[in-house]
Design a protein around this motif. Structure first.
Motif, PDB file in Angstrom:
ATOM      1  N   GLN A 499       0.820  -1.212   0.000  1.00 42.66           N
ATOM      2  CA  GLN A 499       0.000   0.000   0.000  1.00 42.66           C
ATOM      3  C   GLN A 499       0.852   1.259   0.000  1.00 42.66           C
ATOM      4  OE1 GLN A 499      -2.221  -1.404   3.554  1.00 42.66           O
ATOM      5  NE2 GLN A 499      -4.064  -0.869   2.396  1.00 42.66           N
ATOM      6  N   HIS A 500       0.410   2.227  -0.785  1.00 47.04           N
ATOM      7  CA  HIS A 500       0.989   3.567  -0.798  1.00 47.04           C
ATOM      8  C   HIS A 500       2.498   3.524  -1.043  1.00 47.04           C
ATOM      9  CE1 HIS A 500       0.005   7.707  -0.398  1.00 47.04           C
ATOM     10  NE2 HIS A 500       0.926   7.950   0.526  1.00 47.04           N
ATOM     11  N   GLN A 502       5.868   4.151  -3.353  1.00 44.62           N
ATOM     12  CA  GLN A 502       6.272   5.176  -4.316  1.00 44.62           C
ATOM     13  C   GLN A 502       6.631   4.537  -5.658  1.00 44.62           C
ATOM     14  OE1 GLN A 502       9.195   7.881  -2.857  1.00 44.62           O
ATOM     15  NE2 GLN A 502       9.419   8.967  -4.785  1.00 44.62           N
ATOM     16  N   ARG A 546       2.192   7.764  -5.549  1.00 41.22           N
ATOM     17  CA  ARG A 546       2.000   6.640  -4.644  1.00 41.22           C
ATOM     18  C   ARG A 546       0.883   5.743  -5.189  1.00 41.22           C
ATOM     19  NH1 ARG A 546       5.823   6.155  -0.389  1.00 41.22           N
ATOM     20  NH2 ARG A 546       6.772   8.214  -0.181  1.00 41.22           N
ATOM     21  N   ASP A 548      -1.167   1.617  -4.874  1.00 43.76           N
ATOM     22  CA  ASP A 548      -1.402   0.353  -4.171  1.00 43.76           C
ATOM     23  C   ASP A 548      -1.339  -0.764  -5.207  1.00 43.76           C
ATOM     24  OD1 ASP A 548      -1.929   1.860  -1.906  1.00 43.76           O
ATOM     25  OD2 ASP A 548      -4.094   1.881  -2.269  1.00 43.76           O
ATOM     26  N   TYR A 573      -4.413   3.621  -8.529  1.00 38.95           N
ATOM     27  CA  TYR A 573      -3.735   4.919  -8.436  1.00 38.95           C
ATOM     28  C   TYR A 573      -4.778   6.018  -8.480  1.00 38.95           C
ATOM     29  CZ  TYR A 573      -1.798   9.282 -10.196  1.00 38.95           C
ATOM     30  OH  TYR A 573      -1.513  10.601 -10.372  1.00 38.95           O
ATOM     31  N   ALA A 576      -3.194  12.429  -5.756  1.00 33.95           N
ATOM     32  CA  ALA A 576      -3.398  13.053  -4.450  1.00 33.95           C
ATOM     33  C   ALA A 576      -4.047  14.426  -4.645  1.00 33.95           C
ATOM     34  CB  ALA A 576      -2.069  13.205  -3.729  1.00 33.95           C
TER      35      ALA A 576
END
Length: 671
Positions: A499-500, A502, A546, A548, A573, A576
């Motif tokens: 998860q999350h 880069q 970032r 998952d 994705y 953000a």
């Protein structure tokens, strides 16, 4: 944005399980990830975990724990003493072929007078039939030993008695209420049978009979047991795990000539074969014999000691499998055309398309319709029934595959007045009926599906074992994950969620850029990811964002280098939310940088520009997307190219700009 293709269902992990995992780490010297997986799969204490990891042939159960085994052995030995002719009666699928082949080897070793018989799929259908029993009687057979069939053959066993033929039944299918009154019935699923493992394949039951007859397990035949067990989708736990592990080791180190020929014809590297190589390389070719020709071709391959004969048989099976693939492709194409027509007709009538896909064709080979049903289910994620229709009689033979939550057997029971015959279980079934009843069957099955299934049931689900971090993806841990092999039903290859993480790098690779190559992490701690058929996603995700991801860990070996690799199953994705929306001046600043560059590689450009301008990577990627939409820049072969004389356009004319600005303003207002 990239949405998940499936519902992600993460297995529950309780804090109380941490202690058990920690103990396994310490006592069995296991990496934390392996220990957590063992605990999650029910092996919570040292003894059960050690047995799962290290069980061998010494841990196989006593065959005489199987109800009926003593009577079966007694009758076969009696036939040997009297010199009676025995006939092995099998089935035409890979489990039936394996079961038959195993007993051929064993009866040869015992010096019995015997032969074998497998019914023709299209001409005779499944199981014992009276014509085959008549043939056995005319050829002097006095004892029939069934393998992978017979548990439902009450009437056929009674008929055989009238002709002076005794029958020993060995099977693994669900027993009916009325069992055949045979000399012996050996099936671990009988209610009164106290055998500790109920998941044996037909070939597994045959192996237990062989063990009792030979008074020791014939481990040299576990390659055959491995084939049938994997092909029949049996759970790879308990005894099956031991037998398949032994069989894979036999295939790697000392494969018989039949398996060596099959591997050569299929392009399989035996020294490194794993369960997937058996499932997707060997089993389809063995099954192809019964689907398009006769299953005895596959038995001949697995029972010959002559490599030249084996090679000829293997080439024949490989050719049949190629023909099977061609036939499947043709039927799938025709079925898709039928389904499109139904959807368009429903749309024109202002109705929803059927909830269950029911399709049929007069020239559709009934030997492959189950494969066709599976392919359509995978594409559309709806229950599917595919029929082969007899043009002369109008009778239809069907094969069905279902999605989670829709019990095919229960649904067919609700429609049984439309059917001549049916059988199966929740996920797969077979049936026959007249073509006149097909429209009503489609209507009734669709109504049941709509009533029984919830909205989320129509979305495929991916079961995830554990959420972990990139620090778990070490070569040592991945090597130790192999301790959990062989993987298959009830013991799948671990699916892991990161998860999350880069996104350090991404690119489309392969022919027509169909596949996705990722580098996950930062600095020197990077994990490679490979997503087959995901190439178009490379253009959507900016470097540095970032994401998952779900996938399976493996080791990629290339040019004598070994690296950890994640085979991607799905990813998500979502850009953000921008804390600071780029100003017009910043848009202009970035555009001037692009004009000075003229052209620049897409990979890493957003990250490099963000360092100069002081905005996030997501903000700069938004600018690039807006410029591309407005045709200020273009993207070709992985390169951003600035237009020489672009048409003057306002930023607000970009839909991407407006959407991002509205989202930012909305979030800012809520804050």
């Amino acid at each position: 944005m990239i949405h998940r293709k499936t519902r992600w269902a993460l297995a529950e992990w309780k804090e109380s399980e941490e202690g058990a995992a920690k103990q396994l780490c310490e006592r069995l010297s296991l990496p934390p990830l392996v220990a957590r997986l063992l605990v999650q799969r029910g092996y919570r204490d040292e003894e059960s975990a050690r047995r799962f990891l290290q069980a061998d042939a010494a841990d196989l159960h006593d065959p005489y724990l199987l109800s009926g085994m003593e009577a079966a052995v007694h009758r076969i030995r009696k036939a040997a003493e009297r010199g009676e002719k025995i006939r092995i009666y099998g089935d035409y699928d890979a489990d039936g072929v394996s079961s038959t082949s195993l007993l051929v080897h064993v009866f040869r070793k015992l010096g019995l007078q015997f032969d074998y018989y497998i019914p023709h799929r299209a001409l005779e259908g499944y199981g014992l039939n009276n014509n085959a029993i008549d043939l056995a009687a005319s050829e002097g057979v006095q004892l029939i030993v069934t393998v992978d069939t017979g548990i439902s053959a009450y009437e056929q066993v009674e008929y055989a008695k009238t002709l002076g033929i005794d029958i020993v039944v060995t099977d693994h299918h669900e027993p009916p209420e009325k069992l055949p009154d045979a000399c012996a019935v050996v099936n671990p699923k009988q209610e009164h049978c106290a055998y500790p493992f109920k998941g044996l394949a037909g070939v597994g039951v045959a192996f237990k009979l062989a063990t009792a007859l030979l008074e020791q397990p014939p481990l040299e035949l576990t390659d055959i047991v491995c084939l049938g067990t994997i092909a029949d989708l049996m759970p790879l736990t308990d005894e099956n795990r031991i037998l398949v592990r032994c069989g894979l080791e036999k295939l790697r180190k000392d494969a018989g000539c039949g398996f060596r020929a099959l591997a050569e014809a299929a392009g399989i590297e035996l020294p490194s074969i794993v369960s997937t190589g058996v499932a997707f390389g060997m089993a389809p070719r063995i099954n192809a014999a019964g689907r398009l020709d006769h299953a005895r071709r596959a038995v001949e391959l697995l029972t010959t000691d002559d490599y030249d004969d084996a090679m000829l048989a293997a080439i024949h099976l490989d050719t049949l499998n190629k023909e099977r693939q061609r036939i499947v492709d043709t039927i799938v194409k025709e079925a898709e055309e039928q389904w499109l027509s139904k959807r368009l007709a429903a749309e024109e009538a202002g109705e929803d398309p059927p909830a269950v896909i029911v399709l049929g064709g007069e020239d559709w080979n009934v030997g492959v319709i189950g494969i066709v049903a599976s392919k359509l289910l995978e594409r559309h994620y709806k229950p599917v029934i595919i029929f082969g229709i007899d043009k002369e009689t109008g009778m239809c033979k069907g094969s069905a595959r279902s999605i989670d939550g829709f019990d095919l057997h229960a649904a067919l029971t609700e429609c049984e007045e439309l059917l001549d015959h049916y059988g199966g279980h929740q996920a797969a079934a077979g049936m026959s009926l007249h073509r006149d009843n097909l429209p009503m069957l489609e209507r009734r099955m669709s109504e049941l599906a709509m009533n029984w299934l919830k909205e989320e049931d129509w979305i495929p689900k991916t079961l995830v074992d554990i959420a972990c971090g990139l620090e778990d993806a070490t070569l040592e841990t991945i090597s130790q994950l192999a301790l959990l092999e062989p993987f298959g039903v009830a013991n799948p290859s671990p699916r892991l969620l990161f998860q999350h993480v880069q996104l350090a790098d991404k690119r489309a690779i392969g022919k027509e850029a169909k596949h996705l190559k990722l580098a996950l992490g930062s600095g020197r701690k990077l994990l490679d990811g490979i997503g087959f058929g995901m190439g178009e996603m490379a253009a959507v995700m900016p470097q540095g964002c970032r994401i998952d991801v779900i996938g399976e860990l493996s080791i990629n070996e290339w040019n004598n280098q070994r690296k950890a690799q994640l085979q991607l199953h799905d990813l998500h994705y979502e850009p953000a939310p921008l804390t600071a929306f780029p100003t017009r001046e910043q848009f202009g600043q970035v555009y001037q940088m692009l004009r000075r560059l003229g052209e620049a590689p897409e990979r890493g450009l957003a990250a490099r520009l963000s360092e100069h301008i002081g905005l996030t990577v997501d903000a700069v990627q938004l600018m690039l997307d807006v410029f591309e939409e407005l045709k200020f820049i273009g993207l070709s072969n992985g390169m951003y190219i600035t237009a020489a004389a672009p048409e003057k356009r306002e930023l607000a004319s970009s839909e991407r700009y407006r959407s991002a600005k509205e989202k930012h303003d909305r979030l800012h207002a809520l804050a």
